[in-house]
Design a protein around this motif. Sequence first.
Motif, short mmCIF file in Angstrom:
data_model
loop_
_atom_site.label_atom_id
_atom_site.label_comp_id
_atom_site.label_asym_id
_atom_site.label_seq_id
_atom_site.Cartn_x
_atom_site.Cartn_y
_atom_site.Cartn_z
N PRO A 75 0.82 -1.21 0.00
CA PRO A 75 0.00 0.00 0.00
C PRO A 75 0.85 1.26 0.00
N ALA A 76 0.39 2.29 -0.68
CA ALA A 76 1.11 3.57 -0.77
C ALA A 76 0.78 4.42 0.46
N LYS A 77 1.21 3.93 1.61
CA LYS A 77 0.90 4.60 2.87
C LYS A 77 1.93 5.69 3.17
N GLY A 78 1.44 6.87 3.51
CA GLY A 78 2.31 8.00 3.80
C GLY A 78 1.50 9.27 3.87
N LYS A 79 2.13 10.38 3.58
CA LYS A 79 1.43 11.66 3.65
C LYS A 79 2.06 12.62 2.64
N CYS A 80 1.23 13.42 2.02
CA CYS A 80 1.70 14.45 1.08
C CYS A 80 1.06 15.78 1.46
N GLU A 81 1.89 16.71 1.91
CA GLU A 81 1.39 18.03 2.31
C GLU A 81 1.91 19.10 1.36
N VAL A 82 1.10 20.13 1.18
CA VAL A 82 1.50 21.31 0.40
C VAL A 82 1.74 22.44 1.38
N ILE A 83 2.85 23.15 1.22
CA ILE A 83 3.18 24.26 2.09
C ILE A 83 3.04 25.56 1.31
N LEU A 84 2.05 26.35 1.66
CA LEU A 84 1.82 27.63 0.98
C LEU A 84 2.70 28.70 1.63
N TYR A 85 3.51 29.36 0.81
CA TYR A 85 4.49 30.30 1.32
C TYR A 85 3.89 31.65 1.73
N SER A 86 2.78 32.01 1.06
CA SER A 86 2.24 33.35 1.29
C SER A 86 0.87 33.43 0.63
N PRO A 87 -0.01 34.32 1.11
CA PRO A 87 -1.27 34.54 0.39
C PRO A 87 -1.07 35.32 -0.91
N ASP A 88 0.07 35.95 -1.06
CA ASP A 88 0.39 36.70 -2.27
C ASP A 88 0.67 35.74 -3.42
N HIS A 89 -0.09 35.82 -4.47
CA HIS A 89 -0.01 34.89 -5.59
C HIS A 89 1.34 34.95 -6.31
N TYR A 90 2.07 36.03 -6.13
CA TYR A 90 3.32 36.22 -6.88
C TYR A 90 4.56 36.26 -5.99
N ALA A 91 4.41 36.11 -4.68
CA ALA A 91 5.54 36.26 -3.76
C ALA A 91 6.29 34.94 -3.61
N THR A 92 7.45 34.83 -4.26
CA THR A 92 8.30 33.66 -4.11
C THR A 92 9.26 33.89 -2.94
N ILE A 93 10.13 32.95 -2.67
CA ILE A 93 11.01 33.01 -1.49
C ILE A 93 11.77 34.33 -1.38
N PRO A 94 12.38 34.86 -2.44
CA PRO A 94 13.14 36.11 -2.28
C PRO A 94 12.26 37.33 -1.98
N ASP A 95 10.96 37.23 -2.27
CA ASP A 95 10.06 38.37 -2.07
C ASP A 95 9.55 38.50 -0.65
N LEU A 96 9.70 37.47 0.15
CA LEU A 96 9.17 37.48 1.51
C LEU A 96 10.03 38.36 2.42
N SER A 97 9.40 38.96 3.42
CA SER A 97 10.18 39.67 4.43
C SER A 97 10.97 38.65 5.24
N ARG A 98 11.97 39.10 5.97
CA ARG A 98 12.75 38.16 6.78
C ARG A 98 11.88 37.52 7.85
N ALA A 99 10.97 38.31 8.43
CA ALA A 99 10.07 37.76 9.46
C ALA A 99 9.14 36.71 8.86
N HIS A 100 8.67 36.96 7.65
CA HIS A 100 7.79 36.01 6.99
C HIS A 100 8.56 34.74 6.63
N MET A 101 9.80 34.90 6.17
CA MET A 101 10.63 33.74 5.84
C MET A 101 10.87 32.89 7.08
N GLN A 102 11.02 33.55 8.23
CA GLN A 102 11.20 32.82 9.48
C GLN A 102 9.98 31.96 9.78
#
Length: 323
Positions: A75-102
């Motif tokens: 059986p394919a037992k396990g878990k798959c989660e999606v981690i949403l970085y921000s509510p901003d549709h265009y904010a990738t990792i470099p666009d986040l504030s340092r506090a948000h990145m934390q």
Amino acid sequence: MAELRYNPLLRDWTMVASARQKRPNMPTSHCPFCPGSGKVPEHYDVHVYHNDFPVLSENPPEPDAVGGALYKTRPAKGKCEVILYSPDHYATIPDLSRAHMQKLVELWSHTFAQLERDPDHKYVMIFENRGEEVGVTMPHPHGQIYAYPFIPLKVKTELVSCQEYFQEHGRNMFADMIAEEQRFAQRIVLENDSFIAFIPFFTDYPYGTFVVSKANKTAITEFTEQEKRDLGEMLQQVVGGMDRIYDRLFPYMMVMHQRPSDGKHYEDFYRFHIEFYPPLRGKDRIKYNASSETGGWAAANPMKVEETAQVLRVKINEWRKER
């Protein structure tokens, strides 16, 4: 159908999930990861979203009766989660504030800790696919976390190599790798108190950067608050520099390599590190893995590492000054 099929040639498991063919491309009218979609909270900074089309699940169906003899299924037992970085549709990792990145680093750590508590989860992998060039169908910035019921072959190979190196030399391979990169210096792209980023001597991707912990720590949950801040800041700078290389969103696969979730101690011979696999070898040119790379795992890098490291180092410094 969702199941694991054993590959006796490689002594590894293949995950089969035919339902993933139904995964949608991003709708043109709305984004399910944006507030207001009804799929996510109206207000969030970072958020764990349960994958709608998981390849691994908590209550998987029984495998189809198609195996036998050396063809094992489970059986394919396990878990798959999606981690949403921000509510901003265009904010990738470099666009986040340092506090948000934390907050993002803390969510990675918290989710890793939760998933590895399940005894059925043998390995927890945090990763991100970025850009259409690596198959992303939902462009809202996000990463994923998979909890596997086995240790993936590449990680298993690393662990065996590092353990054998330790037994032969009495030293951690990653400590020696860092020492060699610091001695040579030309492949280092960034360094802070807790981590070092370099394009390894042996990488098969032109900008295949490694981010390695300087301390003998094997999982994100072992880092101090300062180390987590240093990790987040370094990731922002590395990706920000990548985006400046061709003045475009730089596609990549980013994977955190950590210890297995089996309660054993790996700190003597292994080390937390992040591997980037960016497919670009030009602004609009892709480094494809063709027959030799795919059929023989015979890696080939079309560009000289010492030259690409210099380019990325300059672009990271440009991004830092602008930031």
